[in-house]
Design a protein around this motif. Structure first.
Motif, PDB file in Angstrom:
ATOM      1  N   MET A  30       0.841  -1.166   0.000  1.00 41.51           N
ATOM      2  CA  MET A  30       0.000   0.000   0.000  1.00 41.51           C
ATOM      3  C   MET A  30       0.897   1.243   0.000  1.00 41.51           C
ATOM      4  SD  MET A  30      -2.867   1.343   2.674  1.00 41.51           S
ATOM      5  CE  MET A  30      -4.060   0.131   2.215  1.00 41.51           C
ATOM      6  N   HIS A  31       0.490   2.245  -0.782  1.00 34.46           N
ATOM      7  CA  HIS A  31       1.251   3.487  -0.868  1.00 34.46           C
ATOM      8  C   HIS A  31       0.345   4.659  -0.502  1.00 34.46           C
ATOM      9  CE1 HIS A  31       4.638   1.494  -2.662  1.00 34.46           C
ATOM     10  NE2 HIS A  31       3.803   0.885  -3.489  1.00 34.46           N
ATOM     11  N   HIS A  32       0.949   5.705   0.030  1.00 36.35           N
ATOM     12  CA  HIS A  32       0.207   6.889   0.449  1.00 36.35           C
ATOM     13  C   HIS A  32       0.707   8.099  -0.329  1.00 36.35           C
ATOM     14  CE1 HIS A  32      -1.481   4.745   3.875  1.00 36.35           C
ATOM     15  NE2 HIS A  32      -0.295   4.179   3.975  1.00 36.35           N
ATOM     16  N   LEU A  33      -0.236   8.883  -0.853  1.00 32.46           N
ATOM     17  CA  LEU A  33       0.108  10.117  -1.547  1.00 32.46           C
ATOM     18  C   LEU A  33      -0.150  11.287  -0.614  1.00 32.46           C
ATOM     19  CD1 LEU A  33      -1.612   9.468  -4.972  1.00 32.46           C
ATOM     20  CD2 LEU A  33       0.785   9.154  -4.416  1.00 32.46           C
ATOM     21  N   ARG A  34       0.841  12.073  -0.363  1.00 35.07           N
ATOM     22  CA  ARG A  34       0.650  13.271   0.460  1.00 35.07           C
ATOM     23  C   ARG A  34       0.184  14.398  -0.449  1.00 35.07           C
ATOM     24  NH1 ARG A  34       5.971  13.966   4.155  1.00 35.07           N
ATOM     25  NH2 ARG A  34       6.332  11.774   4.610  1.00 35.07           N
ATOM     26  N   TRP A  73       4.639   8.919  -0.465  1.00 38.20           N
ATOM     27  CA  TRP A  73       5.210   9.762  -1.513  1.00 38.20           C
ATOM     28  C   TRP A  73       4.765  11.198  -1.335  1.00 38.20           C
ATOM     29  CZ3 TRP A  73       3.124   5.806  -5.482  1.00 38.20           C
ATOM     30  CH2 TRP A  73       3.866   4.636  -5.407  1.00 38.20           C
ATOM     31  N   ARG A  74       5.734  12.116  -1.167  1.00 41.09           N
ATOM     32  CA  ARG A  74       5.484  13.524  -0.883  1.00 41.09           C
ATOM     33  C   ARG A  74       5.066  14.283  -2.144  1.00 41.09           C
ATOM     34  NH1 ARG A  74       7.931  18.304  -1.040  1.00 41.09           N
ATOM     35  NH2 ARG A  74       9.839  17.559  -1.970  1.00 41.09           N
ATOM     36  N   ASN A  75       4.185  15.260  -1.955  1.00 44.76           N
ATOM     37  CA  ASN A  75       3.749  16.156  -3.013  1.00 44.76           C
ATOM     38  C   ASN A  75       4.939  17.018  -3.434  1.00 44.76           C
ATOM     39  OD1 ASN A  75       2.556  18.049  -4.676  1.00 44.76           O
ATOM     40  ND2 ASN A  75       1.036  18.715  -3.209  1.00 44.76           N
ATOM     41  N   THR A 106       1.667  16.536  -7.429  1.00 45.51           N
ATOM     42  CA  THR A 106       2.468  15.693  -8.299  1.00 45.51           C
ATOM     43  C   THR A 106       3.419  14.929  -7.399  1.00 45.51           C
ATOM     44  OG1 THR A 106       2.351  17.341 -10.054  1.00 45.51           O
ATOM     45  CG2 THR A 106       4.036  15.648 -10.265  1.00 45.51           C
ATOM     46  N   ASN A 107       3.300  13.629  -7.396  1.00 44.44           N
ATOM     47  CA  ASN A 107       4.103  12.791  -6.516  1.00 44.44           C
ATOM     48  C   ASN A 107       5.026  11.911  -7.348  1.00 44.44           C
ATOM     49  OD1 ASN A 107       1.266  13.218  -5.339  1.00 44.44           O
ATOM     50  ND2 ASN A 107       2.498  12.804  -3.547  1.00 44.44           N
ATOM     51  N   THR A 108       6.310  11.900  -6.992  1.00 40.74           N
ATOM     52  CA  THR A 108       7.275  11.036  -7.663  1.00 40.74           C
ATOM     53  C   THR A 108       7.213   9.657  -7.040  1.00 40.74           C
ATOM     54  OG1 THR A 108       8.704  12.925  -8.094  1.00 40.74           O
ATOM     55  CG2 THR A 108       9.704  10.741  -8.261  1.00 40.74           C
ATOM     56  N   ALA A 126      -1.554   8.013 -13.082  1.00 42.63           N
ATOM     57  CA  ALA A 126      -0.250   7.439 -12.769  1.00 42.63           C
ATOM     58  C   ALA A 126       0.431   6.934 -14.027  1.00 42.63           C
ATOM     59  CB  ALA A 126      -0.410   6.299 -11.773  1.00 42.63           C
ATOM     60  N   ASP A 127       1.750   7.148 -14.081  1.00 44.35           N
ATOM     61  CA  ASP A 127       2.566   6.513 -15.106  1.00 44.35           C
ATOM     62  C   ASP A 127       3.724   5.817 -14.401  1.00 44.35           C
ATOM     63  OD1 ASP A 127       4.533   8.436 -14.566  1.00 44.35           O
ATOM     64  OD2 ASP A 127       4.082   9.639 -16.328  1.00 44.35           O
ATOM     65  N   ASP A 128       4.786   5.523 -15.089  1.00 46.14           N
ATOM     66  CA  ASP A 128       5.890   4.770 -14.485  1.00 46.14           C
ATOM     67  C   ASP A 128       6.644   5.540 -13.419  1.00 46.14           C
ATOM     68  OD1 ASP A 128       5.337   2.606 -16.073  1.00 46.14           O
ATOM     69  OD2 ASP A 128       6.758   3.192 -17.636  1.00 46.14           O
ATOM     70  N   HIS A 129       6.593   6.893 -13.461  1.00 47.51           N
ATOM     71  CA  HIS A 129       7.440   7.691 -12.581  1.00 47.51           C
ATOM     72  C   HIS A 129       6.702   8.674 -11.677  1.00 47.51           C
ATOM     73  CE1 HIS A 129      10.806   6.106 -14.844  1.00 47.51           C
ATOM     74  NE2 HIS A 129      10.171   6.454 -15.946  1.00 47.51           N
ATOM     75  N   THR A 130       5.474   9.038 -12.014  1.00 50.66           N
ATOM     76  CA  THR A 130       4.756  10.050 -11.237  1.00 50.66           C
ATOM     77  C   THR A 130       3.275   9.708 -11.089  1.00 50.66           C
ATOM     78  OG1 THR A 130       4.270  11.372 -13.199  1.00 50.66           O
ATOM     79  CG2 THR A 130       6.257  11.958 -11.984  1.00 50.66           C
ATOM     80  N   VAL A 131       2.677  10.301 -10.058  1.00 48.60           N
ATOM     81  CA  VAL A 131       1.229  10.282  -9.885  1.00 48.60           C
ATOM     82  C   VAL A 131       0.797  11.740  -9.807  1.00 48.60           C
ATOM     83  CG1 VAL A 131      -0.706   9.594  -8.428  1.00 48.60           C
ATOM     84  CG2 VAL A 131       1.281   8.111  -8.612  1.00 48.60           C
TER      85      VAL A 131
END
Length: 62
Positions: A1-5, A47-49, A37-39, A19-24
Motif C-alpha cells: 500500500m502506498h500513500h500520496l501526500r 510519496w510527498r507532493n 504531483t508525486n514522484t 499514474a505513469d511509471d514515474h509520477t502520480v
C-alpha cells in the motif's frame, strides 16, 4: 500500500489520480486544478507532493 501526500486542505475533495511509471498526478475533478504531483519511489510507502515546499507543520512555510 502506498500513500500520496496531497495536504489536508484537500480532504474530502473529489479527485482524479493519473499514474505513469514515474509520477502520480492528482487533479481536482470540479476545478481541473492540479493538486499534487508525486514522484514514485518503490522503496518508500509514502510519496510527498513535489509541488509543495517541505515543512513540518501547517503554516510553517515562509
Amino acid at each position: 500500500m502506498h500513500h500520496l501526500r496531497i495536504g489536508t486542505a484537500h480532504r474530502g475533495k473529489r479527485v482524479l489520480a493519473l499514474a505513469d511509471d514515474h509520477t502520480v498526478t492528482v487533479i481536482h475533478l470540479d476545478t481541473g486544478e492540479i493538486i499534487a504531483t508525486n514522484t514514485i519511489n518503490p522503496n518508500q510507502s509514502d510519496w510527498r507532493n513535489q509541488q509543495r515546499v517541505p515543512g513540518r507543520w501547517p503554516g510553517s512555510r515562509p
